[in-house]
Design a protein around this motif. Structure first.
Motif, PDB file in Angstrom:
ATOM      1  N   ASN A   1       4.173   5.953  10.419  1.00  0.00           N
ATOM      2  CA  ASN A   1       3.298   5.882   9.254  1.00  0.00           C
ATOM      3  C   ASN A   1       2.369   7.086   9.305  1.00  0.00           C
TER       4      ASN A   1
ATOM      5  N   ARG B   1       4.965   2.281  -1.669  1.00  0.00           N
ATOM      6  CA  ARG B   1       4.581   2.528  -0.276  1.00  0.00           C
ATOM      7  C   ARG B   1       3.463   3.558  -0.181  1.00  0.00           C
TER       8      ARG B   1
ATOM      9  N   ALA C   1      10.075  -5.409   2.249  1.00  0.00           N
ATOM     10  CA  ALA C   1       9.466  -4.401   3.122  1.00  0.00           C
ATOM     11  C   ALA C   1      10.522  -3.494   3.742  1.00  0.00           C
TER      12      ALA C   1
ATOM     13  N   ASN D   1       5.983   4.627  -6.377  1.00  0.00           N
ATOM     14  CA  ASN D   1       6.280   4.497  -4.952  1.00  0.00           C
ATOM     15  C   ASN D   1       5.292   3.494  -4.360  1.00  0.00           C
TER      16      ASN D   1
END
Length: 101
Positions: free
Chosen positions: A59, A20, A53, A18
């Protein structure tokens, strides 16, 4: 010394499953900096955005810490809303007459 700030640059590990998700292991830094015990420290990170992205406005980050790997404390995630906006970029090139084409 009061008011003195130390700065350390350390790269985070990116999760191979992952991209991210990143992990920043500060355990060695903490062992080597016991004189800073009880003081506040700030983690700042920078990221480059590319064509892959994912646009996400929320976040979050949390900390995991402890002296015993079998007994780790996890903080409540801190969620931040980051507005995003579309951006159009036009590249202009000058020709021999110094005019944009």
């Amino acid at each position: 010394m009061e008011g003195e700030q130390d700065s350390v640059i350390k790269e985070a590990d990116i999760d191979p499953d992952n991209a991210r998700k990143m992990t920043l292991d500060l355990s060695q830094w903490i062992r080597e900096n016991q004189t800073h015990k009880g003081k506040t420290f700030t983690v700042t990170y920078y990221a480059k955005v590319n064509a892959d992205a994912v646009v996400q406005t929320n976040n979050s980050a949390h900390l995991e810490y402890g002296n015993d790997p079998d007994n780790i404390t996890t903080t409540t995630p801190d969620v931040v809303t980051t507005p995003t906006y579309p951006v159009q970029i036009h590249k202009l090139i000058k020709d021999q007459q110094n005019s944009y084409v």
